[in-house]
Scaffold this active site. Structure first.
Site, PDB file in Angstrom:
ATOM      1  CG  HIS A 109       8.199  -0.907  -0.393  1.00  0.00           C
ATOM      2  ND1 HIS A 109       8.021   0.066   0.544  1.00  0.00           N
ATOM      3  CD2 HIS A 109       7.125  -1.747  -0.283  1.00  0.00           C
ATOM      4  CE1 HIS A 109       6.897  -0.163   1.202  1.00  0.00           C
ATOM      5  NE2 HIS A 109       6.332  -1.262   0.720  1.00  0.00           N
ATOM      6  CD  GLU A 117       6.710  -6.336  -2.368  1.00  0.00           C
ATOM      7  OE1 GLU A 117       6.639  -5.106  -2.419  1.00  0.00           O
ATOM      8  OE2 GLU A 117       5.851  -7.053  -1.813  1.00  0.00           O
ATOM      9  CG  ASP A 163       3.730  -5.308   3.122  1.00  0.00           C
ATOM     10  OD1 ASP A 163       3.665  -4.076   3.155  1.00  0.00           O
ATOM     11  OD2 ASP A 163       4.035  -5.930   2.089  1.00  0.00           O
ATOM     12  CD1 TRP A 217      -0.204  -5.150  -3.375  1.00  0.00           C
ATOM     13  CD2 TRP A 217      -1.082  -3.679  -1.943  1.00  0.00           C
ATOM     14  NE1 TRP A 217      -0.021  -3.890  -3.895  1.00  0.00           N
ATOM     15  CE2 TRP A 217      -0.546  -2.971  -3.041  1.00  0.00           C
ATOM     16  CE3 TRP A 217      -1.685  -2.942  -0.908  1.00  0.00           C
ATOM     17  CZ2 TRP A 217      -0.592  -1.572  -3.136  1.00  0.00           C
ATOM     18  CZ3 TRP A 217      -1.737  -1.555  -1.008  1.00  0.00           C
ATOM     19  CH2 TRP A 217      -1.196  -0.891  -2.111  1.00  0.00           C
ATOM     20  CG  HIS A 275       1.723  -0.424   3.000  1.00  0.00           C
ATOM     21  ND1 HIS A 275       2.305   0.493   2.151  1.00  0.00           N
ATOM     22  CD2 HIS A 275       2.567  -1.475   3.071  1.00  0.00           C
ATOM     23  CE1 HIS A 275       3.461   0.003   1.705  1.00  0.00           C
ATOM     24  NE2 HIS A 275       3.642  -1.198   2.248  1.00  0.00           N
ATOM     25  CD  GLN A 279       2.393   1.517  -3.805  1.00  0.00           C
ATOM     26  OE1 GLN A 279       1.938   1.249  -2.702  1.00  0.00           O
ATOM     27  NE2 GLN A 279       3.170   0.672  -4.471  1.00  0.00           N
ATOM     28  CG  HIS A 307       7.135  -3.121   5.551  1.00  0.00           C
ATOM     29  ND1 HIS A 307       8.138  -2.625   4.759  1.00  0.00           N
ATOM     30  CD2 HIS A 307       6.022  -3.156   4.772  1.00  0.00           C
ATOM     31  CE1 HIS A 307       7.666  -2.378   3.547  1.00  0.00           C
ATOM     32  NE2 HIS A 307       6.373  -2.697   3.530  1.00  0.00           N
TER      33      HIS A 307
HETATM   34 FE   FE2 Z   1       5.107  -2.726   1.808  1.00  0.00          FE
END
Ligand code: FE2
Length: 427
Positions: free
Chosen positions: A210, A213, A309, A315, A59, A152, A57
């Site tokens: 996802h 979350e 992630d 993030w 990005h 997203q 996982h």
């Molecule tokens: Fe993610």
């Protein structure tokens, strides 16, 4: 018999001592002692020889963009998504390519040789999809990149998300993604799970969403994901990522949910670094930690992996492509402190993650692809404790990274000494 590469004196994760012979891109022999010629002999005496690390996982379209165009002030998921929305129109093909390539170099140096990355399709240019498809080809000789079409901003919330998801899949993206908890309503979230699973079933693809979350215990899209997996015959090909709402759900509901996930063979991917950072931001004290219920899922026979992630993006402001960091954080937050649990965490960032991605060629066995890592540690627990140095990384039969053992010399009041960070624990 002669080999291209012979590793001597290594210790496998299960504790067996083994020499490993490599021919071409395959593991040709694993024996306690191999006496044979080899193009190159690598001394792994006393060191852990592991399958490569795998991240299920990530990005990659956002990685290494920290600070562009600004920093996430609140530290929340929602500000991160808003910030990414500010950055998206500014992205260029070349910038996405370069950051992704830089990250892949980091990954290789860390023995991380397979990555599943989500790629945002809520940008009509699909510039990141194009860039990452190029990178996937470019790094294929040493790193397996799997792309997930990720709407997203919501399959229904973003006007062209549905169309762009299909376009991305037509371009060659491997996996169908989603974000049901970000749709406008619970009902839209539920419908998005159904529609995306149907798209995957029609095309014979895997699903990685996802899912939930959030700290909202009523976010239960994982239930729908398990249901659709069962209904569409997608067993073993579906993963729910994050699943943090499960942390806040009541135990009675979870006691019904986990058997449903096990029955549908839905995998779970927990991302401890990012979720220990993002979750519970609306709480005072006691403050929920937000990680999904990893030990409980494992007890129900659900396949659970650890993912990274984010690294240096809207993030998450830290990260080094080190899956041992991920395992280290995960075992702390999930309180997986027994020796068996810690060994499981090592297995999760190697073999379990590979199984979630469907990488059949992964693993230390004769006939499997010759990709492995030599770590400056005696065993998997020590590797996690030290976030051990990667002394040598072999990818598809070729040495792609090497590092010498580092030692710090001390001079303490005239007493010469050196620091040995490795430590033999009595068993
Ligand atoms: Fe993610």
């Amino acid at each position: 018999m002669s080999f291209d590469i012979l590793l001597r004196g290594g210790t496998l994760p299960d504790g067996r001592a083994a020499d490993i012979g490599i021919k071409g891109d395959r593991i040709a022999a694993i024996e306690p002692r191999i006496d044979a010629d080899a193009g190159r002999v690598i001394d792994a005496a006393g060191d852990l020889v592991s399958p490569p690390f795998v991240d299920p996982h990530f990005h990659m379209d956002a990685t290494l963009s920290l600070g562009l165009p600004r920093i996430n002030k609140s530290g929340t998921l929602l500000e991160g998504i808003a910030l990414w929305g500010e950055l998206k129109p500014l992205l260029t093909h070349e910038a996405v390519r370069q950051r992704a390539l830089d990250y892949c170099d980091w990954a290789v140096s860390m023995g991380l040789l397979a990555i599943r990355t989500h790629v945002d399709v809520c940008d009509d240019r699909l510039l990141a999809v194009e860039a990452l498809l190029e990178i996937k080809k470019e790094v294929a000789p040493y790193l397996d990149l799997q792309l997930v079409a990720f709407p997203q901003d919501g399959l229904y919330r973003f006007p062209t998300a549905r169309e762009n998801t299909i376009r991305a899949l037509d371009m060659g993206v491997d996996v169908v993604g989603g974000i049901p908890h970000f749709e406008r309503t619970m009902e839209d979230g539920r419908r998005s799970v159904t529609e995306l699973c149907e798209i995957a079933a029609d095309r014979g693809l895997m699903v990685d969403m996802h899912c939930d979350e959030t700290d909202d215990p009523h976010s239960r899209h994982i239930e729908q994901l398990a249901y659709e997996t069962q209904r569409l015959g997608l067993q073993g090909r579906v993963a729910g990522s994050h699943l943090t709402s499960m942390h806040s759900m009541d135990n009675y509901y979870v006691s019904k949910l986990l058997p449903l996930m096990a029955e549908a063979q839905v995998s779970a991917i927990a991302n401890p670094l990012i979720n220990i950072m993002l979750q519970g931001r609306h709480d005072t004290y006691p403050k929920r930690r937000g990680l999904t219920r990893v030990p409980e899922m494992l007890r129900h026979g659900i396949r659970v992996g650890w993912g990274q992630d984010c690294v240096l993006d809207p993030w998450y402001s830290l990260g080094t492509a080190d899956m041992l960091d991920v395992a280290f954080m995960g075992l702390h937050v999930a309180q997986m402190s027994s020796p068996a649990d810690m060994e499981k965490c090592f297995d999760m960032v190697t073999n379990v993650n590979a199984a979630i991605m469907g990488l059949d060629d992964h693993g230390l066995a004769v006939g499997k692809r010759a990709s492995l890592v030599i770590l400056d540690a005696g065993n998997p627990i020590e590797a996690i404790r030290l976030r051990a140095e990667r002394l040598c990384v072999i990818a598809k039969g070729k040495v792609v990274a090497e590092k010498t053992k580092q030692q710090t010399r001390l001079s303490l009041d005239g007493r010469p000494s050196s620091v040995a960070r490795r430590h033999q624990v009595p068993t």
